[in-house]
Design a protein around this motif. Structure first.
Motif, short mmCIF file in Angstrom:
data_model
loop_
_atom_site.label_atom_id
_atom_site.label_comp_id
_atom_site.label_asym_id
_atom_site.label_seq_id
_atom_site.Cartn_x
_atom_site.Cartn_y
_atom_site.Cartn_z
N ARG A 141 -54.17 12.35 80.35
CA ARG A 141 -53.74 11.36 81.34
C ARG A 141 -52.22 11.19 81.34
O ARG A 141 -51.68 10.08 81.39
CB ARG A 141 -54.45 10.03 81.12
CG ARG A 141 -55.94 10.15 81.36
CD ARG A 141 -56.72 8.88 81.31
NE ARG A 141 -58.13 9.15 81.62
CZ ARG A 141 -59.09 8.25 81.52
NH1 ARG A 141 -58.82 7.02 81.12
NH2 ARG A 141 -60.33 8.57 81.81
N GLY A 142 -51.56 12.34 81.28
CA GLY A 142 -50.10 12.36 81.37
C GLY A 142 -49.39 12.27 80.04
O GLY A 142 -48.18 12.55 79.97
N GLN A 143 -50.09 11.92 78.98
CA GLN A 143 -49.48 11.82 77.65
C GLN A 143 -49.61 13.19 76.97
O GLN A 143 -50.41 13.36 76.05
CB GLN A 143 -50.16 10.72 76.83
CG GLN A 143 -50.16 9.36 77.50
CD GLN A 143 -48.75 8.82 77.70
OE1 GLN A 143 -47.90 8.92 76.81
NE2 GLN A 143 -48.49 8.24 78.87
N VAL A 144 -48.85 14.16 77.45
CA VAL A 144 -49.09 15.55 77.08
C VAL A 144 -48.83 15.86 75.61
O VAL A 144 -49.29 16.87 75.09
CB VAL A 144 -48.25 16.50 77.97
CG1 VAL A 144 -48.73 16.43 79.41
CG2 VAL A 144 -46.77 16.17 77.87
N PHE A 145 -48.08 15.01 74.92
CA PHE A 145 -47.80 15.25 73.50
C PHE A 145 -48.70 14.40 72.61
O PHE A 145 -48.50 14.31 71.41
CB PHE A 145 -46.33 14.96 73.20
CG PHE A 145 -45.38 15.85 73.95
CD1 PHE A 145 -45.29 17.21 73.64
CD2 PHE A 145 -44.61 15.35 74.97
CE1 PHE A 145 -44.44 18.04 74.34
CE2 PHE A 145 -43.73 16.17 75.67
CZ PHE A 145 -43.65 17.52 75.36
N ASN A 146 -49.72 13.79 73.24
CA ASN A 146 -50.66 12.95 72.51
C ASN A 146 -52.04 13.57 72.61
O ASN A 146 -52.61 13.70 73.70
CB ASN A 146 -50.67 11.53 73.10
CG ASN A 146 -51.59 10.59 72.34
OD1 ASN A 146 -52.17 10.96 71.32
ND2 ASN A 146 -51.71 9.37 72.83
N VAL A 147 -52.62 13.98 71.48
CA VAL A 147 -53.92 14.65 71.49
C VAL A 147 -55.08 13.66 71.40
O VAL A 147 -56.23 14.05 71.25
CB VAL A 147 -54.04 15.66 70.33
CG1 VAL A 147 -53.07 16.80 70.52
CG2 VAL A 147 -53.82 14.99 68.98
N ASP A 148 -54.80 12.37 71.51
CA ASP A 148 -55.84 11.34 71.47
C ASP A 148 -56.38 11.15 72.89
O ASP A 148 -55.95 10.27 73.63
CB ASP A 148 -55.27 10.03 70.92
CG ASP A 148 -56.35 8.98 70.75
OD1 ASP A 148 -57.54 9.35 70.71
OD2 ASP A 148 -56.01 7.78 70.64
N PHE A 149 -57.36 12.00 73.30
CA PHE A 149 -57.88 11.95 74.64
C PHE A 149 -58.59 10.62 74.91
O PHE A 149 -59.23 10.05 74.02
CB PHE A 149 -58.88 13.09 74.89
CG PHE A 149 -58.28 14.46 74.75
CD1 PHE A 149 -56.93 14.67 74.95
CD2 PHE A 149 -59.08 15.55 74.45
CE1 PHE A 149 -56.38 15.95 74.85
CE2 PHE A 149 -58.55 16.83 74.33
CZ PHE A 149 -57.19 17.01 74.53
N ALA A 150 -58.50 10.16 76.14
CA ALA A 150 -59.18 8.92 76.51
C ALA A 150 -60.69 9.06 76.41
O ALA A 150 -61.39 8.15 75.99
CB ALA A 150 -58.76 8.50 77.93
N ASP A 151 -61.23 10.21 76.82
CA ASP A 151 -62.67 10.47 76.72
C ASP A 151 -62.87 11.95 76.43
O ASP A 151 -63.13 12.74 77.33
CB ASP A 151 -63.38 10.08 78.03
CG ASP A 151 -64.90 10.02 77.86
OD1 ASP A 151 -65.44 10.80 77.04
OD2 ASP A 151 -65.53 9.19 78.52
N PRO A 152 -62.77 12.34 75.17
CA PRO A 152 -62.88 13.76 74.83
C PRO A 152 -64.23 14.36 75.18
O PRO A 152 -64.30 15.52 75.60
CB PRO A 152 -62.64 13.78 73.31
CG PRO A 152 -62.87 12.39 72.85
CD PRO A 152 -62.49 11.50 73.99
#
Length: 297
Positions: A141-152
């Protein structure tokens, strides 16, 4: 030229219908479970396809042969593919599930390497990198350097649906059945399986007119009439690329309908990711267009 104009009209009709199904999915899944929606839509599509098979005088042929292929093909499509796809739509915003589902063509190019022993071109690899960069933008969701997906799980289901769809078409590359007969036979296998799963699982309940109508709409148009229109377009056009490129019109229309009907705000990350995905698909189409033109001219 007349044949090409007819093909474009049929192709535009199919794309217009496909542009509405993401909205129909979300409306139906507001109250129905993915399995309930799948069963209702598959039943409607099976009845429609059966009517067309009878109308075209293909029923005797359909009953005699092709069932060995239909057994495993029907388990893949409609059963596995749509159950996984609807589960993804149930967890993700419609715009995200729709955009991720558009990577199936790239998944097909990748899977063709081990299955059909085809080679990846340099452009295939560039197209894949561009498109899957779009997948990453949407998944984070635009946080490309964050691997914590909103709904993996939702993202995994959406991408899994593309693998099943691509694998289905690759394994059917040598299927000699007429397309309409094949579709009806596959659903003839899929509907009983879905019925058993439904009876053993949630059962079928009444969830209101809107959900029920949306389920019927999915069966008629996503799995039924759009398939017939697209088949007619491919059969009539002089160059396949002329109609295959029409599919790029569907995502923007789908986003607008999700916004207007379902009320989903269009996220900037979805727009950027979708641009990258369509850009990757465009690169893949662009390299293949000359070959298609040469073969048909």
């Amino acid at each position: 030229m007349t044949s090409d104009r007819q093909a474009m009209a049929f192709g535009l009709g199919a794309v217009a219908l496909w542009s509405t199904v993401a909205t129909a999915f979300k409306l139906a899944l507001t109250h129905m479970s993915p399995l309930e929606l799948m069963w209702l839509a598959a039943l409607v599509s099976w009845a429609l396809m059966g009517g067309l098979v009878i109308y075209r005088g293909q029923l005797r042929h359909a009953l005699k042969r092709g069932w060995k292929t239909a057994f495993w093909a029907g388990l893949m499509n409609p059963v596995a593919y749509y159950l996984v796809l609807f589960a993804a739509y149930d967890r993700l915003p419609g715009q995200e599930a729709m955009a991720l589902n558009y990577t199936w063509a790239l998944a097909m190019a990748l899977l063709a390497v081990p299955i059909l022993k085809q080679r990846l071109t340099r452009m295939d690899m560039v197209a894949g990198l561009v498109a899957y960069a779009g997948v990453w933008v949407i998944a984070t969701r635009g946080q490309v350097f964050n691997v914590d997906f909103a709904d993996p799980l939702g993202v995994a289901l959406a991408l899994a649906s593309t693998l099943i769809w691509a694998l289905y078409w690759l394994l059917n590359a040598r299927d000699q059945r007429p397309p309409l007969v094949a579709q009806w036979q596959n659903f003839s296998v899929g509907v009983p399986v879905l019925t058993v799963l439904l009876v053993l699982g949630p059962g079928m309940q009444w969830h209101g007119t809107v959900s029920f109508a949306a389920g019927i709409y999915v069966g008629l148009f996503e799995m039924g009439i759009a398939f017939v229109l697209w088949q007619a377009a491919i059969q009539r056009v002089s160059r396949t690329a002329k109609v295959s490129n029409l599919i790029f019109l569907s995502p923007p229309v789908s986003l607008m309908l999700l916004y207007l009907v379902v009320g989903e705000p269009i996220q900037a990350s979805t727009l950027l990711g979708l641009v990258l995905i369509l850009g990757g698909l465009g690169l893949q189409q662009w390299q293949k267009a000359p070959a298609v033109a040469t073969a048909n001219e």
